[in-house]
Design a protein around this motif. Structure first.
Motif, PDB file in Angstrom:
ATOM      1  N   VAL A  96       0.838  -1.363   0.056  1.00 55.66           N
ATOM      2  CA  VAL A  96       0.071  -0.153   0.051  1.00 55.66           C
ATOM      3  C   VAL A  96       0.764   1.040   0.070  1.00 55.66           C
ATOM      4  O   VAL A  96       0.667   2.151  -0.662  1.00 55.66           O
ATOM      5  CB  VAL A  96      -1.029   0.053   1.211  1.00 55.66           C
ATOM      6  N   SER A  97       1.790   1.063   0.670  1.00 52.13           N
ATOM      7  CA  SER A  97       2.824   2.411   0.738  1.00 52.13           C
ATOM      8  C   SER A  97       3.483   2.669  -0.491  1.00 52.13           C
ATOM      9  O   SER A  97       3.563   3.818  -0.989  1.00 52.13           O
ATOM     10  CB  SER A  97       3.952   2.270   2.008  1.00 52.13           C
ATOM     11  N   GLN A  98       3.795   1.770  -1.151  1.00 55.17           N
ATOM     12  CA  GLN A  98       4.401   1.940  -2.722  1.00 55.17           C
ATOM     13  C   GLN A  98       3.324   2.209  -3.644  1.00 55.17           C
ATOM     14  O   GLN A  98       3.482   3.100  -4.357  1.00 55.17           O
ATOM     15  CB  GLN A  98       4.902   0.408  -3.067  1.00 55.17           C
ATOM     16  N   LEU A  99       2.137   2.114  -3.267  1.00 53.19           N
ATOM     17  CA  LEU A  99       0.990   2.425  -4.323  1.00 53.19           C
ATOM     18  C   LEU A  99       0.528   3.818  -4.113  1.00 53.19           C
ATOM     19  O   LEU A  99      -0.153   4.519  -4.945  1.00 53.19           O
ATOM     20  CB  LEU A  99      -0.098   1.454  -4.459  1.00 53.19           C
ATOM     21  N   THR A 100       0.733   3.963  -2.934  1.00 52.49           N
ATOM     22  CA  THR A 100       0.035   5.495  -2.702  1.00 52.49           C
ATOM     23  C   THR A 100       1.320   6.772  -2.308  1.00 52.49           C
ATOM     24  O   THR A 100       0.968   7.872  -1.825  1.00 52.49           O
ATOM     25  CB  THR A 100      -0.695   5.379  -1.304  1.00 52.49           C
ATOM     26  N   LYS A 101       2.476   6.140  -2.466  1.00 51.07           N
ATOM     27  CA  LYS A 101       3.566   7.243  -2.487  1.00 51.07           C
ATOM     28  C   LYS A 101       3.378   8.566  -3.367  1.00 51.07           C
ATOM     29  O   LYS A 101       3.126   8.456  -4.254  1.00 51.07           O
ATOM     30  CB  LYS A 101       4.867   6.720  -2.832  1.00 51.07           C
ATOM     31  N   GLY A 102       3.244   9.717  -2.133  1.00 53.17           N
ATOM     32  CA  GLY A 102       3.202  11.039  -2.903  1.00 53.17           C
ATOM     33  C   GLY A 102       1.787  11.458  -3.393  1.00 53.17           C
ATOM     34  O   GLY A 102       1.432  12.233  -4.099  1.00 53.17           O
ATOM     35  N   ASN A 103       0.828  10.532  -3.342  1.00 56.32           N
ATOM     36  CA  ASN A 103      -0.582  10.544  -3.746  1.00 56.32           C
ATOM     37  C   ASN A 103      -1.374  11.387  -2.754  1.00 56.32           C
ATOM     38  O   ASN A 103      -1.172  11.736  -1.650  1.00 56.32           O
ATOM     39  CB  ASN A 103      -1.373   9.374  -4.126  1.00 56.32           C
ATOM     40  N   PRO A 127      -2.414   8.096   2.764  1.00 58.61           N
ATOM     41  CA  PRO A 127      -2.262   9.641   2.786  1.00 58.61           C
ATOM     42  C   PRO A 127      -3.380  10.351   3.740  1.00 58.61           C
ATOM     43  O   PRO A 127      -4.331   9.719   3.728  1.00 58.61           O
ATOM     44  CB  PRO A 127      -2.362   9.823   1.291  1.00 58.61           C
ATOM     45  N   GLY A 128      -2.983  11.256   4.373  1.00 57.50           N
ATOM     46  CA  GLY A 128      -3.907  12.019   5.267  1.00 57.50           C
ATOM     47  C   GLY A 128      -5.288  12.164   4.424  1.00 57.50           C
ATOM     48  O   GLY A 128      -5.283  12.625   3.336  1.00 57.50           O
ATOM     49  N   GLY A 129      -6.516  12.004   4.971  1.00 60.45           N
ATOM     50  CA  GLY A 129      -7.759  12.321   4.549  1.00 60.45           C
ATOM     51  C   GLY A 129      -8.324  11.059   3.836  1.00 60.45           C
ATOM     52  O   GLY A 129      -9.278  10.954   2.949  1.00 60.45           O
ATOM     53  N   SER A 130      -7.711   9.914   3.979  1.00 64.03           N
ATOM     54  CA  SER A 130      -8.053   8.701   3.101  1.00 64.03           C
ATOM     55  C   SER A 130      -9.453   8.259   3.910  1.00 64.03           C
ATOM     56  O   SER A 130      -9.549   8.273   4.923  1.00 64.03           O
ATOM     57  CB  SER A 130      -6.983   7.716   2.819  1.00 64.03           C
ATOM     58  N   VAL A 131      -9.986   7.234   3.106  1.00 67.14           N
ATOM     59  CA  VAL A 131     -11.115   6.652   3.705  1.00 67.14           C
ATOM     60  C   VAL A 131     -10.914   4.978   3.523  1.00 67.14           C
ATOM     61  O   VAL A 131     -10.177   4.603   2.443  1.00 67.14           O
ATOM     62  CB  VAL A 131     -12.437   7.069   3.234  1.00 67.14           C
ATOM     63  N   VAL A 132     -11.471   4.197   4.443  1.00 70.50           N
ATOM     64  CA  VAL A 132     -11.071   2.503   4.654  1.00 70.50           C
ATOM     65  C   VAL A 132     -12.534   1.948   4.744  1.00 70.50           C
ATOM     66  O   VAL A 132     -13.181   2.525   5.789  1.00 70.50           O
ATOM     67  CB  VAL A 132     -10.016   2.247   5.425  1.00 70.50           C
ATOM     68  N   VAL A 133     -12.723   1.165   3.697  1.00 70.02           N
ATOM     69  CA  VAL A 133     -13.847   0.109   4.370  1.00 70.02           C
ATOM     70  C   VAL A 133     -13.197  -1.096   4.268  1.00 70.02           C
ATOM     71  O   VAL A 133     -12.601  -1.637   3.592  1.00 70.02           O
ATOM     72  CB  VAL A 133     -14.977   0.013   3.021  1.00 70.02           C
ATOM     73  N   ALA A 134     -13.829  -1.676   5.630  1.00 71.40           N
ATOM     74  CA  ALA A 134     -13.003  -3.057   6.250  1.00 71.40           C
ATOM     75  C   ALA A 134     -14.294  -4.100   6.026  1.00 71.40           C
ATOM     76  O   ALA A 134     -15.174  -3.682   6.980  1.00 71.40           O
ATOM     77  CB  ALA A 134     -12.315  -3.032   7.466  1.00 71.40           C
ATOM     78  N   GLY A 156     -11.414   7.742   9.901  1.00 68.19           N
ATOM     79  CA  GLY A 156     -12.179   7.515   8.362  1.00 68.19           C
ATOM     80  C   GLY A 156     -12.491   5.930   8.182  1.00 68.19           C
ATOM     81  O   GLY A 156     -12.030   5.630   7.020  1.00 68.19           O
ATOM     82  N   ILE A 157     -12.847   5.482   9.115  1.00 67.59           N
ATOM     83  CA  ILE A 157     -13.153   3.864   8.881  1.00 67.59           C
ATOM     84  C   ILE A 157     -14.387   3.588   8.695  1.00 67.59           C
ATOM     85  O   ILE A 157     -15.440   3.939   9.394  1.00 67.59           O
ATOM     86  CB  ILE A 157     -12.747   3.188  10.165  1.00 67.59           C
ATOM     87  N   ILE A 158     -15.075   2.435   7.907  1.00 67.28           N
ATOM     88  CA  ILE A 158     -16.299   1.940   7.777  1.00 67.28           C
ATOM     89  C   ILE A 158     -16.196   0.621   7.886  1.00 67.28           C
ATOM     90  O   ILE A 158     -15.274  -0.257   6.896  1.00 67.28           O
ATOM     91  CB  ILE A 158     -16.780   2.362   6.535  1.00 67.28           C
ATOM     92  N   VAL A 159     -16.716  -0.240   9.022  1.00 66.86           N
ATOM     93  CA  VAL A 159     -16.642  -1.740   8.947  1.00 66.86           C
ATOM     94  C   VAL A 159     -17.895  -2.154   8.653  1.00 66.86           C
ATOM     95  O   VAL A 159     -19.122  -1.919   9.073  1.00 66.86           O
ATOM     96  CB  VAL A 159     -16.406  -2.096  10.545  1.00 66.86           C
TER      97      VAL A 159
END
Length: 461
Positions: A96-103, A127-134, A156-159
């Protein structure tokens, strides 16, 4: 010594993994943890916690331990200051860190997320301001996922709890989808006797069919130009390289190379032109894992969200939000605070539309920060608020606990606080980190730690 099926040993030898059979029979699994950098710079200094035994190479906040301590008896574990996670699976954080680097901020779906290791690992590098659905399908595992997500404290989590077919209806909503799919579990044989007992060639084919169904469901939720992280904890080609090849050729994707260091010991895929990453016990300090990243064909566009209030929502009476709750957060201006019956919730305002769309398609069991519950004239602060990274430091009176008192609190015992502590709702802390709330009545305090989370024993019991 672990007795593995003969046909499994033959399969490993045919794949060039003959040395792995002996390692499974005789090897010892590692113990590792991942630090929550948003809450703590180091592992708790509790007597029960052993010294670290080296860093996990592919995870900047992962540590090996020299032995397995009694995690239940370390309050820092319950505070969400670290997560007990198998070292190989921490590779998801690196991906994930490699896919979002600088984004800019992204939306991420972890589709088979329980118990929460991959979700919290991804959160650490988004990155700050992201959202996650788990999401998790099995109710009991979904409850565990919810608990671990709350303890990690990300706002920013939705379970969710549901089938991946429902998630697929969130068309083109996510830049990253993690599909750590159910598998035959060959990579867990050193840790789990059930993985040995259940193994069969028929199970491999059954799992492969289910994996393809899951991936097809999730592909619609992935935006064009987005990334699917496909992974298993098994060794056979059917569930690994063959599945990656099928995804690319039938669904339309491109294999993505992720740079790894040679000294990490990660090996490439077997007899495949695609970029795949295999974790082989004995070659890495970890259990079995297979991972590959696939970029979906096309150009990324705005998510296709169609959301409208349901009739039930229009009829539901709304209780006004008590004004004091906004002062409980470090930055309430970026959050939408709302009530639902007696519940008060805060969720990042910029992702409200996604939340509404998710709610229309799948069962949401936790969202953002549950601030508290309205009871008469009181708002009872919740454990979700206590664990949140967004809790304002001066929102409540605090009382620092000793290790022994912290364990009694986690056990659900009534607490008697020092006379100088204010009456009312008090935030208990351990090593100056939030542990949970009590309502201090003076002569005693009502323990507000969730009943389902309470530990069954304390030191000496």
């Amino acid at each position: 010594m672990i007795e593995i099926p003969e046909k499994f040993a033959e399969m490993l030898k045919a794949s060039g993994l003959g040395d792995l059979a002996d390692n499974i029979r005789e090897g010892q699994p590692e113990v590792s943890v991942r630090i929550n950098k948003a809450k703590s710079d180091m592992i708790a200094e509790a007597p029960e916690f052993p010294k670290a035994d080296g860093c996990v190479p592919w995870c900047s906040n992962g540590l090996y331990l020299s032995e397995r301590p009694a995690f239940t008896l370390d309050p820092a574990f319950h505070q969400g200051r670290y997560y007990v996670q198998e070292a190989s699976s921490m590779f998801h954080q690196y991906l994930v860190s490699q896919l979002t680097k600088g984004n800019s901020p992204v939306s991420l779906l972890d589709a088979c997320a329980a118990p929460g290791g991959k979700t919290t690992a991804a959160i650490d590098v988004l990155p700050g301001g992201s959202v996650v659905v788990a999401n998790e399908y099995i109710p009991a595992r979904a409850a565990t996922l919810r608990e671990n997500a709350i303890k990690w404290g990300f706002p920013g989590i939705i379970v969710t709890r549901g089938d991946t077919a429902k998630l697929g209806k969130l068309r083109e909503c996510f830049e990253i989808v993690i599909a750590d799919v159910p598998c035959s579990g060959e990579g867990m044989m050193r840790k789990d006797p059930d993985a040995v007992a259940q193994w069969s060639e028929a199970l491999i084919h059954e799992c492969a069919d289910r994996q393809w169904e899951i991936v097809c469901n999730l592909w619609d939720a992935l935006r064009p130009g987005g990334y699917l992280i496909y992974s298993t904890c098994t060794f056979n080609r059917n569930e690994n390289e063959d599945m990656v090849d099928r995804i690319i050729n039938e669904l339309g994707g491109e294999s993505v190379e992720i740079p790894v260091e040679p000294e990490w010991g990660i090996t490439p895929g077997i007899d495949t032109p695609h970029y795949c990453y295999r974790f082989i016990p004995g070659r890495v300090r970890g259990e079995g894992l297979f991972a590959s990243v696939i970029k979906k064909d096309g150009v990324s566009s705005a998510p296709r969200l169609k959301s409208k209030p349901s009739k039930g929502d229009r009829k539901k009476s709304k209780i006004p939000v008590p004004p004091q709750v906004s002062r409980w957060l470090t930055d309430s201006t970026s959050m939408e605070i709302y009530t639902d019956a007696d519940r008060i919730t805060a969720f990042p305002a910029e992702h409200i539309q996604l939340l509404k769309a998710v709610k229309e398609r799948v069962d949401v069991i936790h969202e953002g920060i549950l601030l508290g519950n309205i009871k008469g004239k009181d708002v009872i602060p919740s454990q979700s608020l206590a664990m949140s990274q967004s809790l304002a430091s001066e929102a409540f009176p605090r009382c620092e606990l000793s290790l022994d008192d912290a364990l009694h609190y986690l056990h659900g015992d009534a607490m008697t606080l020092p006379d100088e502590v204010e009456k009312g709702f008090v935030l208990l802390t351990y090593q100056n980190y939030p542990l949970g709330f009590v309502k201090n009545l003076g002569n005693r305090s009502n323990n507000l730690y969730p009943a389902g989370w309470r530990i069954r024993k304390t030191v000496g019991n």
